[in-house]
Design an enzyme around this catalytic site. Structure first.
Site: not given
Length: 314
Positions: A141, A162, A180, A246
């Site tokens: 997926h 997405k 998909d 970060r």
């Protein structure tokens, strides 16, 4: 489950191959292994380990040797080689096909093909094609897009955005491979490739609109059939309690069909342009692979700053 390849599919995908005999048998014969057989020992009568399920490729050496056999010997050996499991015979270099081989193949309903390519080149070409077609596939997926020539797979929970992000990337000039569902397979020890299932090729589902045809709306340059997956982007809803990267010093990986692929997690939040962030992530990943790492540059600058401060204190 891997679907075998018919000889008809092999001929269609490789224009260098032409059918000499057995046009009606192309659909009936299937190839289940990618290995190619060069039947040298078999021509001498040694069949103890004959790989009958493989494509039988005859080049200059095999054809020359067979010409030194008498008619009865050629009949006998080619008849033994033409088994019910043998998918086809291929003759390289446009060499003449022995009549005894044609007769044995017609009797066993096996196609005989011919190519102008040299034997080694032809063997490599057929092996590469069969390796890809017969590779075990896993359906995942996600959305696969090509960004600046690099395959980027976007994954995440349903509804995280997405497809919408991929649509934004397509509008920015990048290309869709699959939406998909992505069929992934291992090309070699270090390479994993993704493509769309046939039913979803060039199509996207956008909630509120439905199914759209990307090639029809954005042109042929907006799609591609398959791509190596070089980077995985995981989208997840912003969680203030999560510790997101970060500095970019750590590189996480995700295993796809036996190949480790770098993965970056990007939090989704109102006001963040995820398409641009993914685009920058892809460019930054490529820069790292080319030898420039901004996080290492930051560490060097930090170390230099600390060193200068230490000198000043002294």
């Amino acid at each position: 489950m891997v679907e075998p390849v018919t000889v008809k599919e092999l001929v269609k995908a490789n224009p260098t191959l032409k059918v000499i005999e057995g046009e009606n048998f192309l659909d009936q014969r299937v190839i289940s292994v990618s290995d190619i057989s060069r039947p040298g020992l078999e021509l001498t009568g040694y069949f103890d380990f004959y790989p009958k399920e493989r494509i039988q490729l005859l080049g200059r050496t095999e054809i020359s040797y067979s010409k030194n056999l008498n008619h009865e010997a050629r009949q006998k050996v080619f008849k033994r080689m033409a088994t019910p499991e043998t998918p086809c015979f291929v003759i390289a270099r446009d060499l003449s096909v022995p009549q005894e081989l044609i007769e044995a193949c017609n009797q066993a309903k096996i196609p005989v093909l011919q190519s102008k390519l040299a034997t080694t080149r032809l063997s490599s070409l057929l092996t590469d094609y069969l390796d890809e077609k017969l590779a075990p596939r896993k359906s995942m997926h996600g959305v696969l897009v090509e960004i600046y020539g690099m395959g980027v797979m976007i994954i995440g929970n349903s509804g995280v955005g997405k497809s919408e992000t991929a649509l934004d990337l397509i509008k920015r000039g990048h290309r869709l491979i699959a939406d998909d569902r992505v069929d992934v397979f291992q090309k070699d020890e270090k390479t994993v490739v993704g493509e769309a299932p046939k039913i979803l090729k060039h199509l996207m589902e956008i909630r509120g609109i439905g199914i759209i045809d990307v090639m029809n709306l954005f042109g042929a340059g907006s799609v591609r059939d398959q791509s190596e997956i070089q980077l995985i982007i995981k989208l997840e809803n912003w969680n203030p309690d999560s510790n997101y990267e970060r500095l970019g010093l750590n590189e996480n990986k995700k295993e796809l069909v036996g190949v480790s692929v770098p993965q970056i997690t990007i939090p989704v939040k109102v006001g963040r342009n995820i398409a641009i962030i993914i685009e920058v992530a892809a460019m930054n990943f490529r820069a790292k692979r080319m030898g420039y790492d901004a996080s290492k540059k930051f560490k060097e600058n930090l170390a230099e700053l600390i060193s200068d401060n230490s000198k000043e204190e002294k």
